[in-house]
Structures are given as C-alpha cells and as structure tokens.
Design a protein around this motif. Sequence first.
Motif: not given
Length: 645
Positions: A355-364
């Motif tokens: 979820w951390l990686e998904v969140g950062v990609i989504d924010l980007a």
Amino acid sequence: MNEKYIPLYRKYRPQKLEEIVGQSHIKKALTNAISMGRISHAYLFTGPRGTGKTSTARIFAKSLNCKDGPTITPCGVCENCKDITNSVPMDVIEIDAASNRKVEDAQNILEKVMYAPVNSRYKIYIIDEVHMLSNTAFNALLKTLEEPPKNVVFILATTEVHKVLDTIKSRCQRFDFKRITTDDIVKHLRYISDKENINITDEALFTIAKNSAGGMRDSIALLDQLSILDGENAISTDDINNLLGRISFDTLNALAQNIITSNPQGAIEVLENIYNSGNEPSQILENLLGYFKNLLIVKNCKPEIIFELTQLNEAQIKELQNQSQDLETHQITFLIEKTSNYVKEVKMATNARLWLEVGVIDLANLTENTKLIELQDRLTRLEGGAVPTSAPTYSAKAPERSVAEIQNQIKSRLAAATQPKNEPVAPPQSFAKPVTAPEPAKPSEKTPTVEEFSPMPKSKPAQGSDIATLWGMMLGNISSVPTRALLKQWANPIKVSAEETIFTMKNEVLMQQFSSGNKRQVITDALDTLFGQTNSKFTVRLPQAGDAVIKPVAQSVPQPKPIGSAPAQPKQQPNPSATPEPPKPVEEEAVDPTIEENLMAARADVGGLEGEKEVQPQKKPSELSIGHSDQVNMVMDLFDGKIIE
C-alpha cells in the motif's frame, strides 16, 4: 558512580511558582490567593500532559505548609518543604486515581479526612488522574468536596476533564493549563543544556520542542535521551531524526519533488532508499504528510509566522517557497487528503509495503493537469461548444446535405406548424415551439401564389370547422399524452376564442377535474400558449341539448422522400367535422402537431426514410368498444388498438 542518576525532568522540576514555565495566568491567580489568604477547599487542575499540573499542586502545597507560610516563596529547607520535595510528606497525600478508583478507596479517604494534620497547617489531598475514578467513587466524595473539614484542601488533576462529573467540577475552582509555547520550551531546554554541558544546536532544540506537542516533560526527557550522544560534534537535527525514526528534510524534499512533477519512477527510487534505511511505511507517509502541511503553510501564510508554524530554517523555507510556486492550494490540500487516507490503509493492511508503493505512485499522478486555470479554460471551451483539440478528424465523403441545411429545414418545419398541409411537418416537441393561433391576413395584403402552397384564408367568424381547428391546436399544446387522449374522447368544444373557451365533458368526475381539479392549469397553459396571453378563461360543463358535436380535424402526416428527391404530395384525409359550408383548403389541411407526428417527421428527416407513412385517423366514439371501461377505451384510442373478442 555510586550516586543514583536522577532523570533531567525530575532534577529540574520547578520548586516555586515563579519557576513554572509558562502558565502565567495560573501563577498569578494562585499567588494572589495565597497573598490574600483566600484559600479554597477544592481545586481542579486540567490540561495536556507535561504542562505542570502535578508540579503546581506540589508547589501550592509547599507554599501552604511552609513554616513561613502561607507564602508564595517557600523556604525549601524546613521539614515540611523537604518532605514535599522528597515525596514523603505525612500531611500531603498523593493518590493515583488510576489504581485507586473503587468506591472502597474513596471511603478510605473519607475515613482519614476527619483527622487533623500532624505537622502542617493544612492536610492536602492531591488526586492525580481523577477522571479514572468510578461514578460511585465520585458520588462518595461529593459531600466531602463541598464541605470538607477545616484545614483540608483537595487538589484534583486530570488530562480528560470531560470525564469528570459536572457535580464534582461545580464544587472546585478550575484552572486550565495550556500547552507551553515552543519558544518557552526552547529557552528552558537551552538553560538545562548549559547547566548539564550538553553540546546541542539551537536547530536541534527547536526540533525537540516541536515534537513535544507543548509538553515540557516530554521535551526534557528527549533532551536527556540525546545527551548520551554528546561528543565532538554538536547534536544536530539529523541525530534527532535518526533517534525518532524521522526522515530528513532533504529526503522528503526529493520525494515530494518527484510527486509534484508527476514522476512515479523517481518517487519509487527515493522511496526504496527510505524504506531500506529502516523506516516503517506508516512513519514514511506521516512524515510526508507533515512535509505537505509545511508546504501548504508556506504557500498561504505570511513570512512572519511561517518560521513559528513550521520550525524550519531559512534555507528549508526558501526551498519550500520555490517548490510551492509550481502548485496551487487545492492541489496541496488534495495531496494531504490522499496521503492521510493512505496512512489509514497502511495501518490496517496486512501488506503495508504494497500500500505504501501504491500510495506513492498514486500521489505522483495526481498533480498532472489539475491546475485550476487549466480546468476553468477547459470548462469554458466545453460550455462554448468548442471541439476538443484532441478529437479525431474524419475525411469521409460529405453527405448530400450539410448540417446547416438540415437545421434550416427543421426551422422551416417549425414555422409551418400553422401552414397548410402541403408544407413540411413540424419537428418533434423536444425542440419545436408550442403551436400558436394563426394571425388572420389583412385585407390589403396580397397572398403569395406559389404552386405548392394554398392561399391563407381570410378571417371570419369562428364556425364549426374553425372551432375544430383551434381545438386541435390547443390539444397539440398539451404535453401529457393521457390528458390529451381524455380530451379527445370525452370533451366537445362549444366555443374556442381568446376571450372565452367553452367545452363539455361527458363524465361528471372528469368535468370536476378540469374545472377545479389538478388538470385546470393544464388547459389554462395550453390556451395561453395558443392565443399568446395569460390567464385565459374557459368553462367546463356537462353536455346540453342543442350542443353541436365538434371533433378536432384528423390529419395525415406526410413523410419526406430521401435526400435529393422531390417531396411527395400527401394524401388527403376526410374531415370528420360537420360544417354548414364547404371546408376551406387550410381547414382541411390544418396540422395537429402531436408528439407522435412531430417525432415521426424528425426521424424521417434525419434518417432519410423512404416512402410515406400515413397516420390513421382518430377513431370515432362509435368505433370504440361498447361495454368496456373508460380506461380501456382511452388506451384503445391512444394506441389505435382494438379488442379481439
């Protein structure tokens, strides 16, 4: 080495009212109470942790029981002062309500309250975390708190005052302790650092104060923990971040820059380095959330208060100012909102790193094409009917008629709603104007002699055929299909004019609905549209002897030929209305623009249907099934049906 180590927060606990950091309003109130000899029997100290509630209670007890007291400056050397300082007094009883919350514990206190103090002036009960007492224990203390024995003082301390009974609060003098400001904490930490020879930078002290949430005890405890790192180099903010598991400003700046520039690849690379350094996923997102918060403050606040709110140095604030120029406020708040949502997801997820990686990609991928000025420009173009620049272009063969020609033909059909039947049929009511009564031609005007058009009739007194025409046009202005069908079957027009309209209804219930019921406004609106006026008058009554039976003229709707061919002549339909004189051409060809006829004409116009389709004439009442209900007859009339025996 044999001397026992005393933690700094205990070693530097204030011993006088003047030594308390902050809380000036409380120091002033207690000082005046002691000076004026107005000592209450019960006090309630409330506020966040580490703001000095228990310390103030001890100092107040020391001021009351000092041999020189009551005084605002206890000596600190007498037996009572020493006992309170060493936490071994006989007449100052400290009780932890978290572990003594039963009613039996409260009764034990009440049994000892009646005894006089041994060595002191006052017998003082300091009950810490008083909100932990049970309701029964609170109720046991109520009467004693209101009227305690002489020389007994209760001091209640709590961090959750809302859990204390209102009956308890009303019997105490309440003092609210506020969070200590960052400047006051930094000054006190610098004083302790100099006394303890701790080599630490001012920036690090600001970081400590910022992470203490306004609590002095937490700040001193963190300074005590950092003091073991003291060496050749001064303790810096990086040391505090490593100790607390916080991410440095430069690392967060690099991660945020990749997010702002919509670079998921770069953001994942920075995130990988942060994660491999030992930081937990929830801690990473919380640090990123704090960075976005500082970015929002720098974007919207004045420079005078930015430093106080963010606790960053000038170089870091300048970096945030440069970064905020590429963002708008709504973009930053959206990033904060999404980050907080992912913090919740990470804390509840079994695979936090995913979820951390998904969140950062989504924010980007959020900040791309979300500037407010771009959205407003796109909205303006769409509202203006502009075709998007990215829309594909087609090079197919152009149709035989352009869109403008089709629109002109539709407009001509709209204008010909009251013209003879030789003209094109009016378009559907979804884009057609309501039918209005035709204006009679002036005597001096010459009517055009075109082969496809019949001459406009001159105005004359409204006879049977004219009443049928106007009645049919009025029905065409009624959008409700069931209402129009009821009028066709049950109504009979007697008079249709701008001054007054009279028609009869065969059914008394329907007559009431149209005369004073919910359908009256429908007739009024249709007549207003027909005659171009407001509040048209009409009368509904039952049939009488001598009333002529007049029905609207049934017409057929011509269908246009395919594009490029000459329009076919529509077939003539017999006029069911009985008139004393031969009908005029316009009366025979008058149009009743119902929804079904207009919709059929528009479909034929757009789709290029071939041939003609003739609309069946309205069924006469005699053709309706006799012996069936009115609803069945209405449905048969509406859908041109019949009953199969």
